[in-house]
Design a protein around this motif. Structure first.
Motif, short mmCIF file in Angstrom:
data_model
loop_
_atom_site.label_atom_id
_atom_site.label_comp_id
_atom_site.label_asym_id
_atom_site.label_seq_id
_atom_site.Cartn_x
_atom_site.Cartn_y
_atom_site.Cartn_z
N VAL A 1 44.63 27.70 48.30
CA VAL A 1 45.13 28.81 47.50
C VAL A 1 43.99 29.81 47.27
O VAL A 1 42.82 29.48 47.36
N MET A 2 44.37 31.05 46.99
CA MET A 2 43.37 32.06 46.68
C MET A 2 42.99 31.97 45.21
O MET A 2 43.84 31.67 44.35
N PHE A 3 41.73 32.23 44.90
CA PHE A 3 41.24 32.18 43.54
C PHE A 3 41.21 33.59 42.94
O PHE A 3 40.96 34.56 43.64
N THR A 4 41.44 33.67 41.63
CA THR A 4 41.27 34.94 40.95
C THR A 4 39.78 35.16 40.68
O THR A 4 38.98 34.21 40.74
N SER B 1 28.78 38.28 44.30
CA SER B 1 27.34 38.39 44.52
C SER B 1 26.67 39.14 43.38
O SER B 1 25.57 38.76 42.93
N ASN B 2 27.31 40.18 42.89
CA ASN B 2 26.76 40.96 41.78
C ASN B 2 26.67 40.13 40.51
O ASN B 2 25.72 40.25 39.72
N VAL B 3 27.65 39.26 40.29
CA VAL B 3 27.68 38.44 39.07
C VAL B 3 26.64 37.34 39.12
O VAL B 3 25.86 37.14 38.19
N GLU B 4 26.61 36.58 40.24
CA GLU B 4 25.75 35.39 40.28
C GLU B 4 24.27 35.73 40.24
O GLU B 4 23.45 34.91 39.83
N SER B 5 23.89 36.93 40.66
CA SER B 5 22.48 37.32 40.60
C SER B 5 22.04 37.68 39.19
O SER B 5 20.86 37.90 38.94
N ARG B 6 23.00 37.71 38.25
CA ARG B 6 22.68 38.09 36.87
C ARG B 6 22.84 36.92 35.89
O ARG B 6 22.83 37.11 34.68
N SER C 1 34.43 33.34 38.65
CA SER C 1 33.35 33.50 37.66
C SER C 1 33.04 32.17 36.98
O SER C 1 31.87 31.84 36.74
N SER C 2 34.08 31.41 36.67
CA SER C 2 33.86 30.11 36.02
C SER C 2 33.13 29.16 36.96
O SER C 2 32.29 28.37 36.54
N PHE C 3 33.41 29.25 38.27
CA PHE C 3 32.72 28.41 39.24
C PHE C 3 31.23 28.77 39.31
O PHE C 3 30.38 27.88 39.46
N ILE C 4 30.93 30.05 39.21
CA ILE C 4 29.53 30.49 39.28
C ILE C 4 28.75 29.94 38.09
O ILE C 4 27.63 29.44 38.22
N ALA C 5 29.36 30.04 36.90
CA ALA C 5 28.70 29.48 35.71
C ALA C 5 28.47 27.98 35.89
O ALA C 5 27.40 27.45 35.56
#
Length: 318
Positions: free
Chosen positions: A73-76, A122-127, A81-85
């Motif tokens: 399935v596709m993720f929102t 990419s923009n989120v995880e670098s921050r 974002s929750s996976f990155i955290a």
């Protein structure tokens, strides 16, 4: 209000959850989606009518027939974002082995994202940055969590080389791990110790060696929660202290570890009540950090113990 879109999302989520576990209970689904059991039964019938092969067993739960799977399935963006955290937490707060497995899973997850979502991600995880307060694992046993998970899943005993705070040398023990938990900035696991013939709690940063054996568990253990609740039945002593408001937030940071019960305002001060398990060492040494802003109301034994510690300190530095 039209409930159709909301119901559609719930039915899809139920199907995904059925794929994530061997057995899913109706009550578990009702609790997750905050609906009645009757609604869950109706949604399950809808899935069955659409051709999804579900079998159920009274008093057990629902399961998909073996071999049935849906495409990924596709993720929102919010889910990603929750996976990155979670990935950042895994990198800093678990052992290297689990961290590498999670990183591998994240590569697979990112591969199914749309191009625009990959840029956004990419923009989120670098921050995002996580920093551990202290080492969580001993250098000689870096993959402790991964081995504990294997032991619990396969019900195989482990050999542990463990050093307590009091001992000068580590001891070797055969352990049957029951469960792993994180508390007070540390990883712990609880297990049955064949050396002590009882259940014991171990901190991962004190484990200097761990090895899985081929010996099966000899005991059918209860859930981890059962043993943690038992630990909460240790005799306690009621403690009341009066503190100035300006230090209240500092006490709140660790109050739960000392049996905090309640607080009430008295003028420009706060009366705090605890049910402490250790008024000889743990509580008096903690409250000494705020001694110039706090007063012990009860018990007298705690006040006496604090004064003893102060006298000892004065003698050592006179």
């Amino acid at each position: 209000m039209d409930e159709t879109p909301k119901r559609f999302d719930r039915i899809v989520a139920i199907l995904i959850q059925l794929q994530s576990k061997k057995i899913v209970k109706a009550q578990e689904l009702a609790h997750r989606f905050d609906v009645s059991l009757r609604t869950i039964y109706r949604d399950i019938r809808t899935l069955e009518a659409s051709g999804v092969p579900i079998y159920s067993e009274a008093g057990v739960g629902y399961a998909l027939m073996d071999g049935y799977r849906l495409p990924p399935v596709m993720f929102t963006r919010e889910e990603v974002s929750s996976f990155i955290a979670a990935e950042k937490l895994m990198q800093k707060f678990t052992d290297p082995s689990l961290g590498s497995h999670y990183a591998s899973a994240m590569y697979k997850l990112k591969s199914v994202l749309r191009g625009t979502d990959k840029d956004w991600l990419s923009n989120v995880e670098s921050r995002i940055l996580m920093q551990a307060a202290e080492p969580l694992f001993h250098d000689s046993s870096p993959n402790t969590l991964a081995l504990l998970f294997e032991s619990i899943a396969e019900k195989k005993q482990i050999i542990l080389c463990y050093k307590t705070l009091e001992a000068e040398e580590p001891t070797k023990r055969n352990i049957e791990p029951v469960g792993v938990f994180h508390d007070h900035n540390n990883w712990y696991f609880l297990g049955y110790c064949h050396l002590r013939k009882d259940y014991r709690q171990f901190r991962t940063d004190r484990i200097q060696g761990i090895k899985k054996t081929e010996f099966d568990f000899t005991i059918e253990h209860d859930s981890l929660e059962t043993y943690l609740v038992k630990n909460e039945t240790i005799p306690t002593t009621k403690v009341r202290i009066l503190v100035e408001k300006k230090v209240l937030n500092y006490l709140r940071y660790e109050q739960k570890y000392h049996g905090f019960v309640s607080e009430k305002e008295i003028g420009n001060q706060i009366e705090m009540t605890f049910m402490s398990r250790d008024i000889q060492e743990g509580f008096p040494r903690w409250i000494l950090m705020f001694g110039d802003y706090a007063r012990i109301l009860e018990p007298e034994t705690l006040r006496t113990r604090v004064l003893e510690l102060i006298e000892t300190y004065k003698k050592r530095h006179s």
